[in-house]
Design a protein around this motif. Structure first.
Motif, mmCIF file in Angstrom:
data_model
loop_
_atom_site.group_PDB
_atom_site.id
_atom_site.type_symbol
_atom_site.label_atom_id
_atom_site.label_comp_id
_atom_site.label_asym_id
_atom_site.label_seq_id
_atom_site.Cartn_x
_atom_site.Cartn_y
_atom_site.Cartn_z
ATOM 1 N N CYS A 102 0.812 -1.222 0.000
ATOM 2 C CA CYS A 102 0.000 0.000 0.000
ATOM 3 C C CYS A 102 0.844 1.270 0.000
ATOM 4 O O CYS A 102 0.286 2.375 -0.009
ATOM 5 C CB CYS A 102 -0.925 0.011 1.213
ATOM 6 S SG CYS A 102 -2.157 -1.302 1.220
ATOM 7 N N GLY A 103 2.162 1.112 0.041
ATOM 8 C CA GLY A 103 3.028 2.282 0.062
ATOM 9 C C GLY A 103 3.056 2.993 1.395
ATOM 10 O O GLY A 103 3.316 4.196 1.466
ATOM 11 N N VAL A 104 2.789 2.244 2.477
ATOM 12 C CA VAL A 104 2.783 2.810 3.828
ATOM 13 C C VAL A 104 4.094 2.439 4.509
ATOM 14 O O VAL A 104 4.411 1.255 4.646
ATOM 15 C CB VAL A 104 1.597 2.283 4.654
ATOM 16 C CG1 VAL A 104 1.647 2.839 6.076
ATOM 17 C CG2 VAL A 104 0.280 2.648 3.982
ATOM 18 N N SER A 105 4.856 3.424 4.949
ATOM 19 C CA SER A 105 6.148 3.169 5.573
ATOM 20 C C SER A 105 6.026 3.175 7.094
ATOM 21 O O SER A 105 5.015 3.612 7.649
ATOM 22 C CB SER A 105 7.172 4.223 5.135
ATOM 23 O OG SER A 105 6.732 5.516 5.482
ATOM 24 N N GLY A 106 7.068 2.694 7.749
ATOM 25 C CA GLY A 106 7.113 2.712 9.203
ATOM 26 C C GLY A 106 6.488 1.485 9.826
ATOM 27 O O GLY A 106 5.997 0.583 9.135
ATOM 28 N N PRO A 107 6.487 1.426 11.148
ATOM 29 C CA PRO A 107 5.893 0.282 11.855
ATOM 30 C C PRO A 107 4.372 0.304 11.735
ATOM 31 O O PRO A 107 3.784 1.324 11.373
ATOM 32 C CB PRO A 107 6.335 0.499 13.308
ATOM 33 C CG PRO A 107 6.522 1.979 13.417
ATOM 34 C CD PRO A 107 7.041 2.428 12.082
ATOM 35 N N PRO A 108 3.719 -0.816 12.036
ATOM 36 C CA PRO A 108 2.251 -0.830 12.021
ATOM 37 C C PRO A 108 1.700 0.254 12.951
ATOM 38 O O PRO A 108 2.246 0.471 14.031
ATOM 39 C CB PRO A 108 1.896 -2.234 12.532
ATOM 40 C CG PRO A 108 3.098 -3.070 12.240
ATOM 41 C CD PRO A 108 4.268 -2.148 12.390
ATOM 42 N N PRO A 109 0.648 0.945 12.535
ATOM 43 C CA PRO A 109 0.098 2.036 13.366
ATOM 44 C C PRO A 109 -0.301 1.561 14.751
ATOM 45 O O PRO A 109 -1.037 0.578 14.897
ATOM 46 C CB PRO A 109 -1.122 2.502 12.564
ATOM 47 C CG PRO A 109 -0.888 2.022 11.173
ATOM 48 C CD PRO A 109 -0.104 0.761 11.292
ATOM 49 N N GLY A 110 0.177 2.295 15.765
ATOM 50 C CA GLY A 110 -0.099 1.891 17.137
ATOM 51 C C GLY A 110 -1.568 1.894 17.485
ATOM 52 O O GLY A 110 -2.038 1.052 18.262
ATOM 53 N N ASP A 111 -2.342 2.819 16.916
ATOM 54 C CA ASP A 111 -3.766 2.877 17.259
ATOM 55 C C ASP A 111 -4.528 1.672 16.720
ATOM 56 O O ASP A 111 -5.457 1.174 17.359
ATOM 57 C CB ASP A 111 -4.394 4.176 16.771
ATOM 58 C CG ASP A 111 -4.294 4.358 15.260
ATOM 59 O OD1 ASP A 111 -3.292 3.894 14.668
ATOM 60 O OD2 ASP A 111 -5.198 4.966 14.663
ATOM 61 N N ILE A 112 -4.087 1.166 15.554
ATOM 62 C CA ILE A 112 -4.733 -0.024 14.988
ATOM 63 C C ILE A 112 -4.363 -1.253 15.811
ATOM 64 O O ILE A 112 -5.207 -2.115 16.092
ATOM 65 C CB ILE A 112 -4.332 -0.215 13.514
ATOM 66 C CG1 ILE A 112 -4.736 1.002 12.678
ATOM 67 C CG2 ILE A 112 -4.965 -1.490 12.947
ATOM 68 C CD1 ILE A 112 -6.196 1.319 12.701
ATOM 69 N N LEU A 113 -3.087 -1.342 16.205
ATOM 70 C CA LEU A 113 -2.661 -2.464 17.052
ATOM 71 C C LEU A 113 -3.427 -2.463 18.372
ATOM 72 O O LEU A 113 -3.862 -3.514 18.850
ATOM 73 C CB LEU A 113 -1.154 -2.378 17.322
ATOM 74 C CG LEU A 113 -0.214 -2.492 16.122
ATOM 75 C CD1 LEU A 113 1.242 -2.418 16.581
ATOM 76 C CD2 LEU A 113 -0.455 -3.782 15.351
ATOM 77 N N LEU A 115 -6.422 -0.992 19.005
ATOM 78 C CA LEU A 115 -7.841 -1.256 18.754
ATOM 79 C C LEU A 115 -8.128 -2.749 18.719
ATOM 80 O O LEU A 115 -9.127 -3.220 19.266
ATOM 81 C CB LEU A 115 -8.265 -0.608 17.431
ATOM 82 C CG LEU A 115 -9.650 -0.974 16.895
ATOM 83 C CD1 LEU A 115 -10.735 -0.373 17.785
ATOM 84 C CD2 LEU A 115 -9.809 -0.492 15.453
ATOM 85 N N LEU A 116 -7.236 -3.498 18.067
ATOM 86 C CA LEU A 116 -7.481 -4.920 17.813
ATOM 87 C C LEU A 116 -6.631 -5.834 18.694
ATOM 88 O O LEU A 116 -6.637 -7.056 18.500
ATOM 89 C CB LEU A 116 -7.247 -5.218 16.330
ATOM 90 C CG LEU A 116 -8.231 -4.486 15.411
ATOM 91 C CD1 LEU A 116 -7.725 -4.445 13.984
ATOM 92 C CD2 LEU A 116 -9.611 -5.134 15.473
ATOM 93 N N GLY A 117 -5.917 -5.262 19.651
ATOM 94 C CA GLY A 117 -5.148 -6.066 20.598
ATOM 95 C C GLY A 117 -4.089 -6.924 19.949
ATOM 96 O O GLY A 117 -3.869 -8.076 20.354
ATOM 97 N N LEU A 118 -3.370 -6.384 18.965
ATOM 98 C CA LEU A 118 -2.428 -7.188 18.187
ATOM 99 C C LEU A 118 -0.993 -7.148 18.692
ATOM 100 O O LEU A 118 -0.186 -7.973 18.270
ATOM 101 C CB LEU A 118 -2.462 -6.753 16.715
ATOM 102 C CG LEU A 118 -3.764 -7.011 15.969
ATOM 103 C CD1 LEU A 118 -3.633 -6.594 14.517
ATOM 104 C CD2 LEU A 118 -4.185 -8.467 16.068
ATOM 105 N N GLU A 119 -0.675 -6.212 19.561
ATOM 106 C CA GLU A 119 0.709 -6.094 20.023
ATOM 107 C C GLU A 119 1.260 -7.417 20.569
ATOM 108 O O GLU A 119 2.371 -7.824 20.196
ATOM 109 C CB GLU A 119 0.812 -4.994 21.082
ATOM 110 C CG GLU A 119 2.239 -4.631 21.463
ATOM 111 C CD GLU A 119 2.968 -3.842 20.380
ATOM 112 O OE1 GLU A 119 4.149 -4.155 20.123
ATOM 113 O OE2 GLU A 119 2.357 -2.930 19.809
#
Length: 208
Positions: A102-113, A115-119
């Protein structure tokens, strides 16, 4: 604005989705309802271009976006009814792979992690995830690029119940902020809460 014009599909000579048309402005949620096999998932797969329609058009902002990869990767997020993930990757690798596409750089967005408890799951291989965990990853993939249009096919089915109200709250904020959402669900309470209008499909035909 997302506009669907006379989109239809047949398999082996049998029409499974009769021509469907609708307009979805920014900031609104459109519901899709109907029994199993009614054509709801087929319609979403055609819009997401997982499958090719036999006819019709998909427009965004007045322009045809059929075959437009930039639109698909940067402006549209899609949650399929069953997670479609790479079993041999870790959760972090799966997220990073889609971010790159998708052309998105950097680590996975913290707010999405969050929201979905993915950390806590980032190092886990996809094959080791429960069905609810895999669904959370699937939803995260749809949100990573901050799409302007979301297509969600039974997104709460199999989702860990603690995450359902969190997701619905987030989606209300998403549409309030101008996002466009197509929400397919068997749950009337979800449709009532999120959707300004509901389309009903039966045997591939739009009946309401």
């Amino acid at each position: 604005m997302l506009e669907i014009r006379q989109l239809y599909k047949s398999y082996q000579g049998r029409q499974v989705l009769s021509p469907v048309s609708f307009v979805l402005p920014p900031g609104q949620c459109l519901g899709l309802a109907g029994s199993n096999g009614s054509g709801k998932s087929t319609l979403l797969r055609l819009i997401a271009q997982i499958e090719r329609p036999d006819g019709g058009d998909v427009l965004y902002g007045g322009r045809c976006v059929l075959g437009n990869r930039q639109f698909l990767r940067k402006a549209l997020g899609y949650v399929p009814q069953t997670p479609e993930l790479a079993r041999d990757l870790s959760v972090h690798q799966q997220l990073a792979l889609w971010q790159s596409a998708c052309g998105v750089s950097g680590p996975p967005p913290g707010d999405i992690l969050e929201l979905l408890g993915l950390e806590p799951l980032l190092k886990k291989p996809i094959r080791a995830l429960s069905g609810g965990m895999a669904q959370r990853v699937s939803i995260a993939l749809a949100l990573l690029a901050r799409p302007r249009v979301l297509l969600m096919d039974e997104a709460t089915s199999g989702l860990d119940r603690d995450y359902v109200p969190r997701l619905l709250d987030w989606l209300e904020g998403y549409t309030s902020g101008g996002g466009s959402l197509v929400w397919c669900s068997h749950h009337p309470q979800e449709l009532d809460r999120l959707c300004g209008a509901v389309l009903r499909l039966e045997e591939g035909k739009l009946i309401a």
